[in-house]
Write a protein that holds these residues in place. Sequence first.
Motif, mmCIF file in Angstrom:
data_model
loop_
_atom_site.group_PDB
_atom_site.id
_atom_site.type_symbol
_atom_site.label_atom_id
_atom_site.label_comp_id
_atom_site.label_asym_id
_atom_site.label_seq_id
_atom_site.Cartn_x
_atom_site.Cartn_y
_atom_site.Cartn_z
ATOM 1 N N LEU A 177 -8.512 -37.158 12.044
ATOM 2 C CA LEU A 177 -7.071 -36.964 12.178
ATOM 3 C C LEU A 177 -6.640 -35.729 12.971
ATOM 4 N N ALA A 178 -6.795 -34.565 12.436
ATOM 5 C CA ALA A 178 -6.237 -33.381 13.072
ATOM 6 C C ALA A 178 -7.099 -32.852 14.204
ATOM 7 N N PHE A 179 -8.336 -33.221 14.244
ATOM 8 C CA PHE A 179 -9.236 -32.628 15.214
ATOM 9 C C PHE A 179 -9.268 -33.355 16.542
ATOM 10 N N ILE A 180 -8.613 -34.498 16.645
ATOM 11 C CA ILE A 180 -8.546 -35.163 17.933
ATOM 12 C C ILE A 180 -7.147 -35.101 18.525
ATOM 13 N N ALA A 181 -6.202 -34.624 17.769
ATOM 14 C CA ALA A 181 -4.852 -34.457 18.285
ATOM 15 C C ALA A 181 -4.786 -33.175 19.100
ATOM 16 N N SER A 182 -3.937 -33.183 20.096
ATOM 17 C CA SER A 182 -3.838 -31.982 20.939
ATOM 18 C C SER A 182 -2.375 -31.629 21.191
ATOM 19 N N ASN A 183 -1.673 -31.371 20.110
ATOM 20 C CA ASN A 183 -0.302 -30.897 20.251
ATOM 21 C C ASN A 183 -0.125 -29.681 19.351
ATOM 22 N N GLU A 184 1.016 -29.057 19.437
ATOM 23 C CA GLU A 184 1.249 -27.811 18.704
ATOM 24 C C GLU A 184 1.111 -27.979 17.191
ATOM 25 N N THR A 185 1.606 -29.070 16.657
ATOM 26 C CA THR A 185 1.504 -29.316 15.219
ATOM 27 C C THR A 185 0.046 -29.440 14.793
ATOM 28 N N ALA A 186 -0.731 -30.176 15.583
ATOM 29 C CA ALA A 186 -2.157 -30.351 15.274
ATOM 30 C C ALA A 186 -2.887 -29.019 15.333
ATOM 31 N N GLU A 187 -2.570 -28.196 16.319
ATOM 32 C CA GLU A 187 -3.229 -26.898 16.443
ATOM 33 C C GLU A 187 -2.917 -26.004 15.256
ATOM 34 N N ARG A 188 -1.665 -25.996 14.796
ATOM 35 C CA ARG A 188 -1.309 -25.212 13.604
ATOM 36 C C ARG A 188 -2.049 -25.738 12.380
ATOM 37 N N PHE A 189 -2.155 -27.061 12.266
ATOM 38 C CA PHE A 189 -2.862 -27.676 11.146
ATOM 39 C C PHE A 189 -4.340 -27.297 11.183
ATOM 40 N N GLN A 190 -4.950 -27.332 12.365
ATOM 41 C CA GLN A 190 -6.356 -26.966 12.525
ATOM 42 C C GLN A 190 -6.583 -25.505 12.134
ATOM 43 N N GLU A 191 -5.693 -24.631 12.580
ATOM 44 C CA GLU A 191 -5.809 -23.211 12.229
ATOM 45 C C GLU A 191 -5.688 -23.017 10.726
ATOM 46 N N TRP A 192 -4.741 -23.697 10.105
ATOM 47 C CA TRP A 192 -4.548 -23.585 8.661
ATOM 48 C C TRP A 192 -5.810 -24.033 7.931
ATOM 49 N N LEU A 193 -6.393 -25.158 8.361
ATOM 50 C CA LEU A 193 -7.633 -25.621 7.741
ATOM 51 C C LEU A 193 -8.754 -24.605 7.920
ATOM 52 N N ALA A 194 -8.918 -24.112 9.149
ATOM 53 C CA ALA A 194 -10.048 -23.220 9.462
ATOM 54 C C ALA A 194 -9.891 -21.834 8.849
ATOM 55 N N ILE A 195 -8.669 -21.338 8.773
ATOM 56 C CA ILE A 195 -8.450 -19.955 8.332
ATOM 57 C C ILE A 195 -8.161 -19.860 6.833
ATOM 58 N N ASP A 196 -7.433 -20.818 6.288
ATOM 59 C CA ASP A 196 -7.025 -20.740 4.879
ATOM 60 C C ASP A 196 -7.810 -21.683 3.960
ATOM 61 N N VAL A 197 -7.805 -22.951 4.284
ATOM 62 C CA VAL A 197 -8.309 -23.959 3.358
ATOM 63 C C VAL A 197 -9.828 -23.915 3.202
ATOM 64 N N ILE A 198 -10.556 -24.060 4.294
ATOM 65 C CA ILE A 198 -12.018 -24.130 4.207
ATOM 66 C C ILE A 198 -12.630 -22.860 3.615
ATOM 67 N N PRO A 199 -12.224 -21.664 4.059
ATOM 68 C CA PRO A 199 -12.776 -20.461 3.414
ATOM 69 C C PRO A 199 -12.451 -20.372 1.921
ATOM 70 N N SER A 200 -11.258 -20.799 1.531
ATOM 71 C CA SER A 200 -10.900 -20.782 0.113
ATOM 72 C C SER A 200 -11.770 -21.744 -0.687
ATOM 73 N N ILE A 201 -12.011 -22.919 -0.129
ATOM 74 C CA ILE A 201 -12.866 -23.893 -0.817
ATOM 75 C C ILE A 201 -14.279 -23.342 -0.952
ATOM 76 N N ARG A 202 -14.774 -22.707 0.097
ATOM 77 C CA ARG A 202 -16.119 -22.128 0.028
ATOM 78 C C ARG A 202 -16.208 -21.010 -1.006
ATOM 79 N N LYS A 203 -15.161 -20.204 -1.096
ATOM 80 C CA LYS A 203 -15.181 -19.058 -1.996
ATOM 81 C C LYS A 203 -14.884 -19.440 -3.448
#
Length: 81
Positions: free
Chosen positions: A32-58
């Motif tokens: 879903l979010a990783f093949i989209a290339s618009n501003e909304t997708a980029e914000r979603f990707q950043e949110w996943l990479a910076i907030d969600v995934i590190p929180s899940i790991r921790k």
Amino acid sequence: MLFDAEHVAKCLGFRQFKNYKQYVRWETINKLAFIASNETAERFQEWLAIDVIPSIRKHDAYMTPHTIEQVLLDPYTISKI
């Protein structure tokens, strides 16, 4: 934080129109979010990479700082989430 996959898909542009109705192109949702290339997708990707995934790991869960604080103050809060 939960989100509606259909709403996210439409916001990211994974939609088609048939008979004057809007439908999600579910065949493209696999990445879903990783093949989209618009501003909304980029914000979603950043949110996943910076907030969600590190929180899940921790913490083995995605929790906002406010939620973490509540759980630390009252461990039974986690069962209500």
